[in-house]
Motif scaffolding. Structure first.
Motif, PDB file in Angstrom:
ATOM      1  N   TYR A 436     -47.986 -72.263  -1.201  1.00 18.79           N
ATOM      2  CA  TYR A 436     -47.075 -72.292  -0.065  1.00 18.79           C
ATOM      3  C   TYR A 436     -47.747 -72.724   0.837  1.00 18.79           C
ATOM      4  N   HIS A 440     -46.880 -76.089   2.736  1.00 15.69           N
ATOM      5  CA  HIS A 440     -46.363 -75.666   3.864  1.00 15.69           C
ATOM      6  C   HIS A 440     -47.279 -76.595   5.150  1.00 15.69           C
ATOM      7  N   ARG A 443     -47.218 -80.202   5.110  1.00 15.35           N
ATOM      8  CA  ARG A 443     -45.976 -80.966   5.783  1.00 15.35           C
ATOM      9  C   ARG A 443     -46.110 -81.623   7.057  1.00 15.35           C
ATOM     10  N   ARG A 447     -45.537 -85.036   7.980  1.00 17.10           N
ATOM     11  CA  ARG A 447     -44.648 -85.426   9.032  1.00 17.10           C
ATOM     12  C   ARG A 447     -44.974 -86.098  10.165  1.00 17.10           C
ATOM     13  N   ARG A 494     -41.978 -71.306  -4.576  1.00 19.85           N
ATOM     14  CA  ARG A 494     -40.733 -70.645  -4.521  1.00 19.85           C
ATOM     15  C   ARG A 494     -40.139 -70.086  -5.600  1.00 19.85           C
ATOM     16  N   ARG A 497     -42.245 -66.919  -6.733  1.00 16.44           N
ATOM     17  CA  ARG A 497     -42.074 -65.901  -6.099  1.00 16.44           C
ATOM     18  C   ARG A 497     -40.840 -65.164  -6.142  1.00 16.44           C
TER      19      ARG A 497
ATOM     20  N   SER B  99     -42.071 -74.040  10.494  1.00 15.78           N
ATOM     21  CA  SER B  99     -41.969 -74.500   9.292  1.00 15.78           C
ATOM     22  C   SER B  99     -41.925 -73.308   8.214  1.00 15.78           C
ATOM     23  N   SER B 100     -42.177 -72.410   8.817  1.00 18.15           N
ATOM     24  CA  SER B 100     -42.091 -71.344   7.968  1.00 18.15           C
ATOM     25  C   SER B 100     -40.600 -70.795   7.463  1.00 18.15           C
ATOM     26  N   SER B 101     -40.266 -70.788   6.295  1.00 13.95           N
ATOM     27  CA  SER B 101     -39.058 -70.358   5.449  1.00 13.95           C
ATOM     28  C   SER B 101     -39.299 -69.064   4.916  1.00 13.95           C
ATOM     29  N   GLU B 102     -40.243 -68.100   5.307  1.00 11.69           N
ATOM     30  CA  GLU B 102     -40.634 -66.933   4.834  1.00 11.69           C
ATOM     31  C   GLU B 102     -39.194 -65.916   5.244  1.00 11.69           C
TER      32      GLU B 102
END
Lengths: 570, 150
Positions: A436, A440, A443, A447, A494, A497, B99-102
């Motif tokens: 993650y 994360h 990115r 970007r 994901r 999890r 950016s966190s989709s938590e």
């Protein structure tokens, strides 16, 4: 005896004749005897009287001789007896008791010298008789005269008389015989007729005959009776033959029945034999089965006596054979108790079950020596009725220990598994977190690269030639790829999890959502999508969507090379 | 930098992301009164007009705060919390741009009263679009409560 026998077996006629003859004979004989005796007595009397008379005469004639004591004259007088042959002796006694004169017949040897009595009389002997006469003169006895005579006359008389009597008797008897021969018919004919009929009836078994009735006396009654009896017998006979016929019919029926029964019986016997054989087989099978099991088995009857057991039972509980032989449940139990760790509860359970014959029980026994047995108990049924109880014992000591081991090992294993799981989960979490955070964090730079290279193109694109633009586009293209890869990585993390949630999925809706989400419509550039309806599915929406998204994206990606691509979804 | 009027407060520690965001807003003329701060402490000081921004007026509220969550020193959630906790500042629209989709972050943010939660798109062009949309919305479409001050 022979005579009796002989007489008994004479015919009636003969018997009658014999009886009559006998009776007549006896009567005649008695009559004869009596008459003879009577005659004899009379004759004797007459003899005696006649001799007495003679003696009187001689006496009178002798008075002179006596008075004058003339012995010679007396003897002359006496010698006159010579003319009377039957006189054997004569003697005159004088009053003084001396012999005065005597006479002896020529053949007589002995003298006749009787004693002198006082009165007149006579006496008879066997072969002689004598008279005595007192010679009296002027009323004075002067002497006594004895005369002895033989009895020839008498005996002759008797002989003649007897002979005559006999003749009479014989003739009479003969006449009786003749008479009876005729008259006996009165008695014997009816009897003989009866006998005759009886013989015929007896021989021919013809009961229709009737004996003729001759008279109205006892014989007549007998004959009547006999005839009645015969007719009764005939009736009976008829009845009897009817019954006999009936009986024969019955007998035949019965015989037939019996035959059938017998056949059935035979069959039953055979079946029984077969059953017996089967039973033998079953029994031996049962015994073999009983002995082949590793359990110890004990069967007790309703009174608690041992009905059956197998060798294992004896071995397992260590019971000496003779205990079990005694067939007394309690005794063996005592022995077992001495081996058991928990005597009271063991016995208590057994007693409990005695009170509940239909109960089943299962429990465990622990022995003092560490052995553990499982004990099952069930009632023994024949049909619906309880006839006893079966106990089975199994030595589970090893198994229990093994189970204990296994349990311990399992616990250990579980512990280890938990540990490993925890470790794995931790590792997983770390990985997920790592994925993650990596994706994360990646990115943002991606970007930036993408963005700034785009800005570069935008703001300074006119300063670049085609080659420059191409190079920049290469940079942009690769950043796109990287971005996709990072997305996949993120999705993967994901996936890990999130837990799988299974639900019903409306596939059409899902696909439409995907198409909209991915900015696709069916006519996207060169790629032509055809969508057909999909049946609903069952699964994790997120993951299924991911799968289809991947598929669609791949389809698009790889059909970029073609001019016209058709992707069929459905 | 003290200002009289601030329209957008951008709290973002990544200079690249900040530059892109500012560029995006500029292209629609939304970045005229934009303030860019790089960490949570500065953000709080700015909003509460304290510390190095003590010369500011607390009533000089921005029309929207674009708040990244991953900030050094004090993180975005804390900033959010503090701002929304204070009567004076809680009406300020805060848009979390992260950016966190938590799920955790989203829930906490909404519980703290965030006005909007935007995920930074990975693709650059989408990022630009998103920022522009946010800016257009909050600056032009949305009516702030302090309008009479303008």
């Amino acid at each position: 005896m022979k005579v009796k026998h002989f007489i008994k077996n004479l015919s009636i006629k003969q018997k009658l004749i014999l009886i009559s003859l006998l009776a007549s004979g006896v009567a005649l004989f008695l009559t004869g005897v009596v008459s003879t005796v009577d005659e004899m007595i009379d004759f004797k009397h007459s003899l005696a009287n006649s001799l007495l008379a003679q003696a009187k005469i001689i006496g009178m004639n002798s008075t002179a001789a006596l008075s004058f004591n003339d012995q010679k004259a007396a003897e002359e007088i006496l010698s006159a007896f010579r003319s009377i042959p039957n006189i054997t002796n004569a003697v005159i006694y004088s009053e003084n008791g001396k012999v005065f004169a005597k006479y002896k017949r020529y053949d007589v040897k002995e003298d006749f010298l009787p004693l002198s009595p006082r009165k007149d009389g006579y006496s008879f002997g066997i072969d002689q008789f004598s008279v005595v006469h007192r010679i009296i003169l002027n009323n004075k006895p002067i002497g006594t005269l004895y005369i002895q005579s033989d009895l020839k006359e008498l005996y002759q008389h008797i002989k003649w008389h007897t002979g005559f009597a006999l003749v009479i008797i014989v003739v009479s008897l003969f006449l009786v015989f003749l008479l009876l021969s005729k008259l006996q018919q009165m008695i014997t004919k009816p009897i003989m007729d009866l006998v005759h009929v009886m013989n015929i009836v007896s021989k021919d078994r013809d009961y229709s005959l009737q004996a003729p009735i001759h008279s109205n006396d006892e014989m007549g009654s007998l004959t009547k009776g006999f005839n009645e009896m015969l007719s009764h017998i005939q009736d009976r006979d008829k009845e009897l033959s009817q019954y006999r016929e009936l009986l024969e019919e019955l007998v035949e029926e019965r015989t037939a029945e019996l035959r059938t029964l017998n056949e059935q019986f035979q069959q039953e016997i055979m079946e029984r034999k077969q059953v017996g054989e089967r039973l033998k087989k079953s029994f031996s099978l049962l015994s073999a089965t009983l002995e082949s099991t590793t359990d110890g088995i004990l069967v007790v009857d309703k009174e608690g006596k041992i009905a059956s057991f197998n060798q294992n039972f004896v071995k397992m509980l260590g019971i000496p054979e003779y205990f079990a032989e005694l067939r007394d449940d309690d005794q063996s139990l005592e022995f077992v108790l001495s081996q058991s760790k928990v005597p009271k509860s063991f016995l208590k359970k057994v007693r409990e079950l005695y009170d509940q014959p239909d109960a089943e029980s299962y429990d465990t026994i622990e022995f003092k020596d560490g052995r553990i047995f499982e004990r099952y108990s069930k009632p023994q049924y024949i049909g619906e009725i309880i006839v006893g109880r079966v106990w089975s014992f199994r030595d589970v000591t090893e198994r229990r220990h093994a189970e204990e081991e296994i349990r311990k090992l399992n616990e250990e294993l579980e512990q280890r598994v938990l540990q490993r799981t925890a470790q794995l989960e931790a590792a997983n979490k770390e990985l997920e977190a790592f994925s993650y955070s990596v994706s994360h964090d990646l990115r943002a730079p991606v970007r930036a690269i993408d963005g700034f290279s785009s800005i570069l193109l935008e703001d300074y694109g006119d300063k670049y030639d085609a080659e420059g633009k191409r190079l920049l586009n290469i940079i942009r293209g690769n950043t796109q790829k990287m971005s996709e890869l990072i997305d996949d990585l993120l999705a993967l993390s994901r996936l890990g999890r999130k837990e799988i949630e299974v639900s019903d999925i409306d596939m059409d809706k899902l696909l439409k959502g995907l198409f909209d989400g991915l900015g696709l419509d069916t006519n996207n550039g060169k790629v032509h999508f055809t969508i057909k309806p999909l049946p609903s599915a069952h699964g994790d929406i997120g993951m299924i969507r991911q799968v289809f998204a991947n598929l669609l994206l791949n389809a698009i990606k790889f059909s970029k090379l073609k001019d016209e691509a058709v992707v069929d979804v459905g | 930098m003290g200002t009289n009027e601030v329209e957008i407060l951008l709290v973002e520690d990544n200079p690249n992301d900040a530059e892109l965001a500012i560029r995006a807003l500029k292209s629609h003329n939304l970045a005229n009164k934009l303030v860019w701060l790089k960490d949570g402490v500065e953000a709080l000081d700015f909003i509460f007009a304290q510390g190095q921004y003590a010369d500011r007026s607390i009533e000089d509220v921005p029309k929207v705060v674009l708040l990244d969550l991953k900030l050094p020193r004090v993180n975005g959630l804390e900033v959010l919390e503090k701002v929304k906790a204070d009567k004076r500042t809680r009406t300020i629209p805060i848009v979390v741009l992260t950016s966190s989709s938590e799920e955790r972050d989203i829930v906490t943010s909404y519980n703290l009263g965030v006005n909007s939660y935007i995920l930074k798109p990975v693709a650059f062009d989408k990022f630009i679009d998103a920022v522009q949309e946010v800016g257009l919305y909050w600056l032009l479409l949305n009516k702030p409560p302090h309008e009479n001050r303008q």
